[in-house]
Write a protein that holds these residues in place. Structure first.
Motif, PDB file in Angstrom:
ATOM      1  N   SER A  39       0.809  -1.221   0.000  1.00 25.68           N
ATOM      2  CA  SER A  39       0.000   0.000   0.000  1.00 25.68           C
ATOM      3  C   SER A  39       0.841   1.270   0.000  1.00 25.68           C
ATOM      4  O   SER A  39       0.464   2.270  -0.601  1.00 25.68           O
ATOM      5  CB  SER A  39      -0.947   0.014   1.195  1.00 25.68           C
ATOM      6  N   TRP A  40       2.004   1.263   0.646  1.00 18.44           N
ATOM      7  CA  TRP A  40       2.826   2.479   0.746  1.00 18.44           C
ATOM      8  C   TRP A  40       3.762   2.689  -0.443  1.00 18.44           C
ATOM      9  O   TRP A  40       4.503   3.663  -0.479  1.00 18.44           O
ATOM     10  CB  TRP A  40       3.611   2.522   2.048  1.00 18.44           C
ATOM     11  N   ARG A  41       3.711   1.804  -1.424  1.00 17.76           N
ATOM     12  CA  ARG A  41       4.498   2.037  -2.640  1.00 17.76           C
ATOM     13  C   ARG A  41       3.779   3.080  -3.497  1.00 17.76           C
ATOM     14  O   ARG A  41       2.556   3.155  -3.531  1.00 17.76           O
ATOM     15  CB  ARG A  41       4.659   0.747  -3.450  1.00 17.76           C
ATOM     16  N   ILE A  42       4.548   3.888  -4.202  1.00 15.50           N
ATOM     17  CA  ILE A  42       3.977   4.964  -5.002  1.00 15.50           C
ATOM     18  C   ILE A  42       3.592   4.434  -6.381  1.00 15.50           C
ATOM     19  O   ILE A  42       4.372   3.742  -7.030  1.00 15.50           O
ATOM     20  CB  ILE A  42       4.974   6.138  -5.102  1.00 15.50           C
ATOM     21  N   ALA A  43       2.369   4.761  -6.801  1.00 10.28           N
ATOM     22  CA  ALA A  43       1.849   4.306  -8.088  1.00 10.28           C
ATOM     23  C   ALA A  43       1.992   5.363  -9.172  1.00 10.28           C
ATOM     24  O   ALA A  43       2.043   5.038 -10.353  1.00 10.28           O
ATOM     25  CB  ALA A  43       0.377   3.918  -7.935  1.00 10.28           C
ATOM     26  N   ALA A  44       2.052   6.654  -8.772  1.00 12.72           N
ATOM     27  CA  ALA A  44       2.165   7.734  -9.748  1.00 12.72           C
ATOM     28  C   ALA A  44       2.873   8.920  -9.113  1.00 12.72           C
ATOM     29  O   ALA A  44       2.730   9.168  -7.914  1.00 12.72           O
ATOM     30  CB  ALA A  44       0.778   8.159 -10.244  1.00 12.72           C
ATOM     31  N   VAL A  45       3.637   9.637  -9.938  1.00 12.84           N
ATOM     32  CA  VAL A  45       4.335  10.838  -9.473  1.00 12.84           C
ATOM     33  C   VAL A  45       4.271  11.891 -10.570  1.00 12.84           C
ATOM     34  O   VAL A  45       4.282  11.556 -11.760  1.00 12.84           O
ATOM     35  CB  VAL A  45       5.816  10.545  -9.099  1.00 12.84           C
ATOM     36  N   ARG A  46       4.165  13.156 -10.147  1.00 16.12           N
ATOM     37  CA  ARG A  46       4.168  14.261 -11.102  1.00 16.12           C
ATOM     38  C   ARG A  46       4.909  15.444 -10.467  1.00 16.12           C
ATOM     39  O   ARG A  46       4.484  15.934  -9.413  1.00 16.12           O
ATOM     40  CB  ARG A  46       2.738  14.664 -11.457  1.00 16.12           C
ATOM     41  N   ARG A  52       8.058  20.881  -5.638  1.00 16.09           N
ATOM     42  CA  ARG A  52       7.012  20.044  -5.061  1.00 16.09           C
ATOM     43  C   ARG A  52       6.728  18.890  -6.012  1.00 16.09           C
ATOM     44  O   ARG A  52       6.909  19.011  -7.225  1.00 16.09           O
ATOM     45  CB  ARG A  52       5.729  20.858  -4.824  1.00 16.09           C
ATOM     46  N   ILE A  53       6.287  17.789  -5.452  1.00 13.28           N
ATOM     47  CA  ILE A  53       5.861  16.645  -6.268  1.00 13.28           C
ATOM     48  C   ILE A  53       4.516  16.147  -5.759  1.00 13.28           C
ATOM     49  O   ILE A  53       4.237  16.177  -4.569  1.00 13.28           O
ATOM     50  CB  ILE A  53       6.892  15.481  -6.250  1.00 13.28           C
ATOM     51  N   TRP A  54       3.689  15.735  -6.680  1.00 14.76           N
ATOM     52  CA  TRP A  54       2.422  15.086  -6.346  1.00 14.76           C
ATOM     53  C   TRP A  54       2.658  13.587  -6.442  1.00 14.76           C
ATOM     54  O   TRP A  54       3.298  13.112  -7.393  1.00 14.76           O
ATOM     55  CB  TRP A  54       1.331  15.515  -7.325  1.00 14.76           C
ATOM     56  N   VAL A  55       2.167  12.848  -5.449  1.00 12.57           N
ATOM     57  CA  VAL A  55       2.298  11.389  -5.464  1.00 12.57           C
ATOM     58  C   VAL A  55       0.950  10.745  -5.159  1.00 12.57           C
ATOM     59  O   VAL A  55       0.117  11.311  -4.442  1.00 12.57           O
ATOM     60  CB  VAL A  55       3.345  10.890  -4.432  1.00 12.57           C
ATOM     61  N   ARG A  56       0.736   9.566  -5.737  1.00 13.10           N
ATOM     62  CA  ARG A  56      -0.418   8.731  -5.414  1.00 13.10           C
ATOM     63  C   ARG A  56       0.118   7.348  -5.081  1.00 13.10           C
ATOM     64  O   ARG A  56       0.922   6.785  -5.829  1.00 13.10           O
ATOM     65  CB  ARG A  56      -1.417   8.640  -6.565  1.00 13.10           C
ATOM     66  N   ALA A  86      15.576  21.422 -14.179  1.00 12.21           N
ATOM     67  CA  ALA A  86      15.514  20.463 -15.290  1.00 12.21           C
ATOM     68  C   ALA A  86      15.691  19.040 -14.762  1.00 12.21           C
ATOM     69  O   ALA A  86      15.047  18.109 -15.247  1.00 12.21           O
ATOM     70  CB  ALA A  86      16.570  20.786 -16.339  1.00 12.21           C
ATOM     71  N   LEU A  87      16.552  18.871 -13.767  1.00 11.54           N
ATOM     72  CA  LEU A  87      16.740  17.558 -13.147  1.00 11.54           C
ATOM     73  C   LEU A  87      15.552  17.212 -12.261  1.00 11.54           C
ATOM     74  O   LEU A  87      15.011  16.107 -12.328  1.00 11.54           O
ATOM     75  CB  LEU A  87      18.038  17.525 -12.332  1.00 11.54           C
ATOM     76  N   PHE A  88      15.121  18.167 -11.428  1.00  7.56           N
ATOM     77  CA  PHE A  88      13.991  17.926 -10.526  1.00  7.56           C
ATOM     78  C   PHE A  88      12.767  17.462 -11.302  1.00  7.56           C
ATOM     79  O   PHE A  88      12.073  16.535 -10.889  1.00  7.56           O
ATOM     80  CB  PHE A  88      13.665  19.190  -9.728  1.00  7.56           C
ATOM     81  N   ASP A  89      12.518  18.101 -12.441  1.00  7.46           N
ATOM     82  CA  ASP A  89      11.332  17.793 -13.242  1.00  7.46           C
ATOM     83  C   ASP A  89      11.408  16.432 -13.931  1.00  7.46           C
ATOM     84  O   ASP A  89      10.429  16.005 -14.545  1.00  7.46           O
ATOM     85  CB  ASP A  89      11.099  18.877 -14.288  1.00  7.46           C
ATOM     86  N   VAL A  98       9.909   7.364  -5.703  1.00  5.03           N
ATOM     87  CA  VAL A  98      10.246   8.523  -6.527  1.00  5.03           C
ATOM     88  C   VAL A  98      11.764   8.538  -6.670  1.00  5.03           C
ATOM     89  O   VAL A  98      12.495   8.476  -5.679  1.00  5.03           O
ATOM     90  CB  VAL A  98       9.764   9.836  -5.885  1.00  5.03           C
ATOM     91  N   THR A  99      12.232   8.628  -7.910  1.00  2.04           N
ATOM     92  CA  THR A  99      13.660   8.543  -8.205  1.00  2.04           C
ATOM     93  C   THR A  99      14.016   9.595  -9.248  1.00  2.04           C
ATOM     94  O   THR A  99      13.174   9.995 -10.040  1.00  2.04           O
ATOM     95  CB  THR A  99      13.987   7.131  -8.761  1.00  2.04           C
ATOM     96  N   TRP A 100      15.276  10.027  -9.215  1.00  3.07           N
ATOM     97  CA  TRP A 100      15.781  10.971 -10.215  1.00  3.07           C
ATOM     98  C   TRP A 100      16.911  10.311 -10.995  1.00  3.07           C
ATOM     99  O   TRP A 100      17.549   9.373 -10.505  1.00  3.07           O
ATOM    100  CB  TRP A 100      16.267  12.253  -9.546  1.00  3.07           C
ATOM    101  N   PRO A 101      17.185  10.802 -12.199  1.00  4.32           N
ATOM    102  CA  PRO A 101      18.223  10.188 -13.048  1.00  4.32           C
ATOM    103  C   PRO A 101      19.610  10.126 -12.403  1.00  4.32           C
ATOM    104  O   PRO A 101      20.417   9.287 -12.773  1.00  4.32           O
ATOM    105  CB  PRO A 101      18.251  11.068 -14.299  1.00  4.32           C
ATOM    106  N   ASN A 102      19.893  10.989 -11.425  1.00  2.00           N
ATOM    107  CA  ASN A 102      21.203  10.958 -10.775  1.00  2.00           C
ATOM    108  C   ASN A 102      21.274   9.926  -9.644  1.00  2.00           C
ATOM    109  O   ASN A 102      22.271   9.849  -8.940  1.00  2.00           O
ATOM    110  CB  ASN A 102      21.582  12.348 -10.255  1.00  2.00           C
ATOM    111  N   GLY A 103      20.203   9.138  -9.455  1.00  2.00           N
ATOM    112  CA  GLY A 103      20.203   8.075  -8.462  1.00  2.00           C
ATOM    113  C   GLY A 103      19.555   8.421  -7.136  1.00  2.00           C
ATOM    114  O   GLY A 103      19.329   7.550  -6.302  1.00  2.00           O
TER     115      GLY A 103
END
Length: 125
Positions: A39-46, A52-56, A86-89, A98-103
């Protein structure tokens, strides 16, 4: 080896021949794709404006995580790289986090707890 121990077995082991190496990782071809169901795994991120990020989450809980204090803090450490919008987005999901390209990534269970009973939370160093 002891004096009575044979130096080789009958028939020997023979010469080792190199095997052809697979050209690709066949695990990525698993169908359907493995999706963490906790249940606590993230299914969507924006990603949103102002760090700020929106998560579901898998159970439907959703909210906004404000990371501005963390990202802009002198104690941000590796998270200071996310001041580059540009990286944050480019935030994406990897195994329900939630992960970013830099790890860099965020612990989904901690975000789940922070958003319990509210629709917005703020991360700080």
């Amino acid at each position: 080896m002891g004096a009575g121990t044979p130096r080789r077995t009958d028939g020997g082991l023979g010469t080792v021949c190199p095997q052809a190496v697979s050209e690709g990782d066949r695990a990525v071809a698993v169908s359907p794709a493995v999706r963490p169901a906790t249940s606590w795994r993230i299914a969507a991120v924006r990603p949103l404006a102002d760090y700020r990020i929106w998560v579901r989450f898998n159970d439907g809980r959703e909210g906004v995580v404000d990371m501005a204090d963390l990202v802009n803090s002198p104690e941000a450490g590796l998270f200071s790289s996310l001041t580059d919008t540009a990286l944050f987005d480019r935030a994406f999901l990897l195994h329900g986090a939630v992960t970013w390209p830099n790890g860099l990534d965020l612990a989904p269970d901690a975000l789940y707890d922070l958003l319990k009973g509210r629709t917005e939370c703020r991360l700080s160093p």
